[in-house]
Each structure stands twice: as structure tokens, then as C-alpha cells.
Design a protein around this motif. Structure first.
Motif, PDB file in Angstrom:
ATOM      1  N   ARG A  42      -0.871  -5.041   9.059  1.00 41.16           N
ATOM      2  CA  ARG A  42      -1.794  -3.963   8.598  1.00 41.16           C
ATOM      3  C   ARG A  42      -3.030  -4.700   7.947  1.00 41.16           C
ATOM      4  O   ARG A  42      -4.146  -4.064   8.091  1.00 41.16           O
ATOM      5  CB  ARG A  42      -1.056  -3.053   7.342  1.00 41.16           C
ATOM      6  CG  ARG A  42      -0.206  -2.213   7.930  1.00 41.16           C
ATOM      7  CD  ARG A  42       0.413  -1.054   6.898  1.00 41.16           C
ATOM      8  NE  ARG A  42       0.953  -1.620   5.853  1.00 41.16           N
ATOM      9  CZ  ARG A  42       2.345  -2.055   5.761  1.00 41.16           C
ATOM     10  NH1 ARG A  42       3.099  -1.613   6.674  1.00 41.16           N
ATOM     11  NH2 ARG A  42       2.747  -2.726   4.425  1.00 41.16           N
ATOM     12  N   LEU A  43      -2.910  -5.670   7.332  1.00 39.82           N
ATOM     13  CA  LEU A  43      -4.179  -6.447   7.063  1.00 39.82           C
ATOM     14  C   LEU A  43      -5.113  -6.845   8.078  1.00 39.82           C
ATOM     15  O   LEU A  43      -6.375  -6.699   8.050  1.00 39.82           O
ATOM     16  CB  LEU A  43      -3.942  -7.710   6.120  1.00 39.82           C
ATOM     17  CG  LEU A  43      -5.027  -8.473   5.559  1.00 39.82           C
ATOM     18  CD1 LEU A  43      -6.062  -7.789   4.557  1.00 39.82           C
ATOM     19  CD2 LEU A  43      -4.632  -9.692   4.929  1.00 39.82           C
ATOM     20  N   GLY A  44      -4.585  -7.469   9.120  1.00 38.81           N
ATOM     21  CA  GLY A  44      -5.248  -7.525  10.420  1.00 38.81           C
ATOM     22  C   GLY A  44      -5.969  -6.638  10.829  1.00 38.81           C
ATOM     23  O   GLY A  44      -7.118  -6.702  11.197  1.00 38.81           O
ATOM     24  N   ARG A  45      -5.187  -5.458  11.071  1.00 39.53           N
ATOM     25  CA  ARG A  45      -5.943  -4.342  11.627  1.00 39.53           C
ATOM     26  C   ARG A  45      -6.972  -3.639  10.682  1.00 39.53           C
ATOM     27  O   ARG A  45      -7.894  -3.304  11.096  1.00 39.53           O
ATOM     28  CB  ARG A  45      -4.754  -2.927  11.558  1.00 39.53           C
ATOM     29  CG  ARG A  45      -5.206  -1.820  11.937  1.00 39.53           C
ATOM     30  CD  ARG A  45      -5.072  -1.646  13.720  1.00 39.53           C
ATOM     31  NE  ARG A  45      -3.824  -2.267  14.162  1.00 39.53           N
ATOM     32  CZ  ARG A  45      -2.811  -1.383  14.597  1.00 39.53           C
ATOM     33  NH1 ARG A  45      -2.720  -0.009  14.516  1.00 39.53           N
ATOM     34  NH2 ARG A  45      -1.975  -1.921  15.339  1.00 39.53           N
ATOM     35  N   ALA A  46      -6.759  -3.834   9.322  1.00 37.32           N
ATOM     36  CA  ALA A  46      -7.857  -3.145   8.554  1.00 37.32           C
ATOM     37  C   ALA A  46      -9.217  -4.305   8.501  1.00 37.32           C
ATOM     38  O   ALA A  46     -10.358  -3.782   8.458  1.00 37.32           O
ATOM     39  CB  ALA A  46      -7.369  -3.168   6.917  1.00 37.32           C
ATOM     40  N   LEU A  47      -8.768  -5.512   8.616  1.00 38.29           N
ATOM     41  CA  LEU A  47      -9.849  -6.417   8.762  1.00 38.29           C
ATOM     42  C   LEU A  47     -10.777  -6.301   9.907  1.00 38.29           C
ATOM     43  O   LEU A  47     -12.027  -6.397  10.119  1.00 38.29           O
ATOM     44  CB  LEU A  47      -9.546  -7.958   8.565  1.00 38.29           C
ATOM     45  CG  LEU A  47      -9.054  -8.268   7.326  1.00 38.29           C
ATOM     46  CD1 LEU A  47      -8.519  -9.446   7.518  1.00 38.29           C
ATOM     47  CD2 LEU A  47     -10.060  -8.120   6.305  1.00 38.29           C
ATOM     48  N   ALA A  48      -9.914  -5.850  11.033  1.00 35.23           N
ATOM     49  CA  ALA A  48     -10.647  -5.744  12.270  1.00 35.23           C
ATOM     50  C   ALA A  48     -11.461  -4.510  12.447  1.00 35.23           C
ATOM     51  O   ALA A  48     -12.497  -4.510  12.852  1.00 35.23           O
ATOM     52  CB  ALA A  48      -9.848  -5.658  13.501  1.00 35.23           C
ATOM     53  N   LEU A  49     -11.009  -3.357  11.749  1.00 34.06           N
ATOM     54  CA  LEU A  49     -11.565  -2.093  11.735  1.00 34.06           C
ATOM     55  C   LEU A  49     -12.985  -2.132  10.916  1.00 34.06           C
ATOM     56  O   LEU A  49     -13.975  -1.807  11.137  1.00 34.06           O
ATOM     57  CB  LEU A  49     -10.730  -1.001  11.176  1.00 34.06           C
ATOM     58  CG  LEU A  49      -9.751  -0.528  12.128  1.00 34.06           C
ATOM     59  CD1 LEU A  49      -8.764   0.646  11.203  1.00 34.06           C
ATOM     60  CD2 LEU A  49     -10.282   0.213  13.286  1.00 34.06           C
TER      61      LEU A  49
END
Length: 89
Positions: free
Chosen positions: A29-36
Motif C-alpha cells: 500500500r505504501l509503494g502504491r501511494a508513493l507511485a501515485l
């Protein structure tokens, strides 16, 4: 009172998105948030360039900061002195 939010997403689609997100690990989820977040910055930079390219680099940077942080956050002077681009440009 419950605050309402505007959305262009169907309730079923949003429910499925929530289901997919909750299935991710916290690290995913953190990785997804950073990518967004990185993608949003790239879009903001492209928009600032499109809006103010003809006014010069300082105007593009000022527009970028306005779009990302709003009118209450001034552009740090060091950003206007940079000669290189932002990461992701």
C-alpha cells in the motif's frame, strides 16, 4: 453530520477498489501511494509547463508550486535558482 464527497466512480467499482487495497500488505500500500504521488507530481509539472512555458522556467516552477501546494505556500527561492529539472520531468 456526515460529509459527502464528489466522485465519478460507481459504488460497486469503489467497493472493489477498497477490497483490492485491503488485500495488499502495508508495504505494498505504501509503494502504491508513493507511485501515485510521483505520478501526480509528473502531471502537475506537465500542466505547469503547458500553462506557463512561454513565461520561462521560473513561471513554470511557480505554477507547479501553486498547483501542488496551493497559494499559501511560497516557492522556496532555491527552487527558482535551480538549473536542472525536477525528477520525473
Amino acid at each position: 453530520m456526515v460529509a459527502s464527497s464528489m466522485t465519478d466512480t460507481f459504488a460497486e467499482t469503489h467497493a472493489r477498489y477498497e477490497q483490492l487495497l485491503t488485500a495488499l500488505t502495508p508495504a505494498e500500500r505504501l509503494g502504491r501511494a508513493l507511485a501515485l504521488s510521483a505520478f501526480a507530481r509528473q502531471l502537475a509539472w506537465a500542466g505547469a509547463e503547458r500553462f506557463a512555458w512561454h513565461l520561462g522556467r521560473a513561471a513554470v516552477i511557480e505554477r507547479f508550486f501553486l498547483q501542488v501546494y496551493g497559494p499559501s505556500v511560497p516557492v522556496p527561492p532555491v527552487m527558482l535558482e535551480r538549473t536542472g529539472g525536477f525528477e520525473g520531468e
